[in-house]
Enzyme design. Structure first.
Site, PDB file in Angstrom:
ATOM      1  N   HIS A  89      45.710  38.815  86.433  1.00 37.04           N
ATOM      2  CA  HIS A  89      46.022  37.978  87.590  1.00 37.04           C
ATOM      3  C   HIS A  89      46.708  38.814  88.671  1.00 37.04           C
ATOM      4  CE1 HIS A  89      50.410  37.205  86.043  1.00 37.04           C
ATOM      5  NE2 HIS A  89      50.037  38.462  85.916  1.00 37.04           N
ATOM      6  N   LYS A 104      46.086  39.382  81.109  1.00 39.49           N
ATOM      7  CA  LYS A 104      47.462  39.399  81.608  1.00 39.49           C
ATOM      8  C   LYS A 104      47.542  38.341  82.698  1.00 39.49           C
ATOM      9  CE  LYS A 104      50.636  42.488  84.017  1.00 39.49           C
ATOM     10  NZ  LYS A 104      50.778  43.816  84.647  1.00 39.49           N
ATOM     11  N   SER A 147      50.394  38.534  91.394  1.00 42.66           N
ATOM     12  CA  SER A 147      51.677  37.821  91.474  1.00 42.66           C
ATOM     13  C   SER A 147      51.587  36.604  92.378  1.00 42.66           C
ATOM     14  CB  SER A 147      52.775  38.767  91.954  1.00 42.66           C
ATOM     15  OG  SER A 147      52.410  39.381  93.166  1.00 42.66           O
ATOM     16  N   ASP A 157      46.782  50.937  86.391  1.00 38.74           N
ATOM     17  CA  ASP A 157      46.526  49.876  87.368  1.00 38.74           C
ATOM     18  C   ASP A 157      46.469  50.475  88.774  1.00 38.74           C
ATOM     19  OD1 ASP A 157      46.391  47.595  88.939  1.00 38.74           O
ATOM     20  OD2 ASP A 157      48.445  46.977  88.560  1.00 38.74           O
ATOM     21  N   SER A 194      52.937  43.805  94.290  1.00 36.31           N
ATOM     22  CA  SER A 194      52.956  45.209  93.881  1.00 36.31           C
ATOM     23  C   SER A 194      51.516  45.700  93.896  1.00 36.31           C
ATOM     24  CB  SER A 194      53.556  45.321  92.471  1.00 36.31           C
ATOM     25  OG  SER A 194      53.450  46.632  91.984  1.00 36.31           O
ATOM     26  N   ASP A 199      55.179  46.739  81.874  1.00 41.01           N
ATOM     27  CA  ASP A 199      54.593  47.174  83.141  1.00 41.01           C
ATOM     28  C   ASP A 199      55.741  47.490  84.098  1.00 41.01           C
ATOM     29  OD1 ASP A 199      53.322  47.655  85.528  1.00 41.01           O
ATOM     30  OD2 ASP A 199      52.675  45.593  85.858  1.00 41.01           O
ATOM     31  N   GLN A 218      59.224  46.127  86.264  1.00 40.49           N
ATOM     32  CA  GLN A 218      58.686  44.881  86.804  1.00 40.49           C
ATOM     33  C   GLN A 218      58.394  43.809  85.769  1.00 40.49           C
ATOM     34  OE1 GLN A 218      56.164  44.952  90.429  1.00 40.49           O
ATOM     35  NE2 GLN A 218      54.543  44.410  89.007  1.00 40.49           N
ATOM     36  N   GLU A 219      57.773  44.174  84.653  1.00 38.57           N
ATOM     37  CA  GLU A 219      57.346  43.158  83.692  1.00 38.57           C
ATOM     38  C   GLU A 219      57.626  43.567  82.257  1.00 38.57           C
ATOM     39  OE1 GLU A 219      53.356  41.615  84.271  1.00 38.57           O
ATOM     40  OE2 GLU A 219      53.334  42.454  86.282  1.00 38.57           O
ATOM     41  N   GLU A 268      56.091  35.615  88.553  1.00 37.30           N
ATOM     42  CA  GLU A 268      55.077  35.345  87.541  1.00 37.30           C
ATOM     43  C   GLU A 268      55.602  34.483  86.409  1.00 37.30           C
ATOM     44  OE1 GLU A 268      53.338  39.085  86.493  1.00 37.30           O
ATOM     45  OE2 GLU A 268      52.489  39.375  88.487  1.00 37.30           O
ATOM     46  N   LYS A 271      41.384  43.969  88.149  1.00 33.46           N
ATOM     47  CA  LYS A 271      41.751  42.925  89.109  1.00 33.46           C
ATOM     48  C   LYS A 271      40.610  42.770  90.098  1.00 33.46           C
ATOM     49  CE  LYS A 271      46.747  43.831  88.952  1.00 33.46           C
ATOM     50  NZ  LYS A 271      47.882  44.447  89.689  1.00 33.46           N
ATOM     51  N   HIS A 315      59.072  41.779  91.566  1.00 28.62           N
ATOM     52  CA  HIS A 315      58.789  40.391  91.200  1.00 28.62           C
ATOM     53  C   HIS A 315      60.045  39.551  90.976  1.00 28.62           C
ATOM     54  CE1 HIS A 315      54.435  41.259  89.666  1.00 28.62           C
ATOM     55  NE2 HIS A 315      54.600  41.470  90.952  1.00 28.62           N
ATOM     56  N   GLU A 351      51.930  49.977  80.872  1.00 32.09           N
ATOM     57  CA  GLU A 351      51.115  49.956  82.083  1.00 32.09           C
ATOM     58  C   GLU A 351      51.877  50.589  83.242  1.00 32.09           C
ATOM     59  OE1 GLU A 351      49.774  46.587  85.319  1.00 32.09           O
ATOM     60  OE2 GLU A 351      49.892  46.003  83.210  1.00 32.09           O
TER      61      GLU A 351
END
Length: 435
Positions: free
Chosen positions: A367, A390, A369, A314, A42, A242, A163-164, A205, A339, A155, A287
């Site tokens: 990090h 993260k 993915s 992000d 992503s 996220d 996603q998270e 992840e 990142k 993911h 996020e």
């Protein structure tokens, strides 16, 4: 002084089995540094360019031999025999060698590999841990971990749009205890999913990736797991989200294609997040709640929620100071995700973090993915005092490597280590309340 003796690179694999690059740097003192570069699934479209070969006969076009050759035949000859006392000077030479605004010629993966490998070699020459090489402090902050426990979106192969879903142990007294409480919550979630008849396979992840009845059920499961593990939602363990909204943003509309097919405007998405935060007060961080191109929506989202929770940008900022400055001017978000490979050098990454601090934004070091066992981001988070990291779940070795590195650092520092906990949000939310 210690001149560069050799720089080499090779094609290795990331945690998704895709090729990535490792760079090894050797100084004439004998000091060695190595860096393994991750890759995202992503990704923001304005990220620095990750150079891939495009040769369909190798790794379906995802090979990185071009980046390897660029290290060996372009970068290494230009740097060999030189001494760089300052990281900023080295990274400027790398940027000039590339000569493009987005590192498309040599590849951000090649450039970042060299930037980090040489930084680590210099740390080795000094006999210092990487975090102390980057910044000497009397006291270091161990970060609040954002542990990914449920995956959806890009993911995971399931029907969850967002996603998270992450847990953040805000009430722990130390990083070691934070990891313990998060792991116990992860195990409690596994038990709940199993009891409900859901699969407990994991996504990219390491979070579970069940086919749930709705996005909301993910939240209910997570809250149940926190309580089952013996913790209080929001007080001892918070929830971080996220959604990676850019991934389901189509022609100005947010489409829940994985679940209901529902279509929402920016205003309706803001309404959804406002309702969720009211319904689920354990949510303390959001996020990429809106897409990278939805700047007007981001302004409205920030105006509505900045006093209540951390809003992390992000894809909209991509660790780029020029883009980030625009966001600061437009009062977008109150925190930035960091990142390294989004921008491509250590110096540019640190500059973006400095800009965030200057304007009261919190930083979350992250990090990707597609990860490796490289632990650079753990040391970076401690060195900069970012206060938040993260780095995925606890059932994938490439993620666990970062947690284990931070556990080692906490033990090494002893009383000179302070766990961030809930104070990690202070910069972002206090700024929002003052705006």
């Amino acid at each position: 002084m210690s001149r560069i003796k050799e720089i080499d690179a090779l094609e290795i694999l990331d945690s998704r089995g895709n090729p990535t690059i490792e760079v090894i740097a050797v100084l004439d003192s004998g000091a060695i540094g190595a860096a393994k570069i991750p890759s995202g699934a992503s990704t923001g479209k304005r990220e620095a360019v990750e150079l891939r070969d495009g040769d369909k006969e190798r790794y379906n076009g995802k090979g990185v031999l071009k980046a390897v050759v660029n290290v060996r035949e372009v970068i290494a000859p230009a740097l060999r025999g030189r001494d760089f006392a300052e990281q900023e000077f080295l990274d400027r030479v790398l940027i000039d060698l590339d000569g493009t605004p987005n590192k498309a010629k040599l590849g951000a993966n090649a450039i970042l590999g060299v930037s980090l490998a040489l930084a680590k070699a210099r740390a080795a020459k000094r006999g210092l841990p990487f975090y102390q090489h980057l910044e000497k402090r009397e006291q270091y902050v161990l970060p609040l971990p954002q542990m990914n426990v449920l995956n959806g979106g890009r993911h995971a192969d399931n029907n969850v749009d967002f996603q998270e879903f992450m847990v953040a142990p805000v009430g722990a007294p130390s990083f070691a205890e934070a990891v313990r409480s998060a792991v116990e919550t992860f195990e409690a979630l596994k038990a709940l999913l199993h009891k409900a008849g859901y699969a407990t396979s994991v996504g990219d992840e390491g979070g579970f990736a069940p086919k749930l009845r709705s996005n909301e059920e993910a939240m209910e499961m997570l809250l149940g797991a926190i309580e089952r593990a013996g913790y209080k939602p929001g007080l001892e363990i918070a929830i971080h989200l996220d959604p990676a909204a850019s991934e389901f943003y189509e022609n100005g509309v947010y489409v829940f294609r994985k679940s209901t097919g529902e279509r929402r405007s920016s205003e309706e998405m803001i309404g959804l997040w406002t309702d969720w935060i009211r319904k689920y007060p354990a949510i303390l961080s959001l996020e990429d709640g809106l897409a990278e191109d939805d700047w007007d929506g981001w302004q409205k989202l920030t105006a509505q929620l900045r006093e209540r929770i951390q809003l992390v940008g992000d894809d909209i900022f991509v660790t780029n100071t020029q883009i980030f400055r625009q966001g600061i001017e437009r009062k977008i978000a109150n925190s930035i995700l960091i990142k390294l490979n989004q921008i491509g050098t250590l110096t540019e990454t640190l500059a973006c973090m400095d800009l965030a601090r200057e304007h009261g934004y919190a930083c979350v070091v992250s990090h990707r993915s597609g990860e490796t066992d490289d632990t650079t981001i753990a040391d970076l988070t401690v060195a900069t005092g970012a206060g938040q990291i993260k780095t995925g779940s606890v059932c994938r070795g490439e993620r666990v490597a970062k947690y284990n590195r931070l556990l080692e650092v906490e033990k090494e520092l002893g009383r000179n280590a302070v766990y961030a906990g809930r104070s990690a949000y202070r910069r972002a939310v206090v700024r929002g309340q003052a705006s």
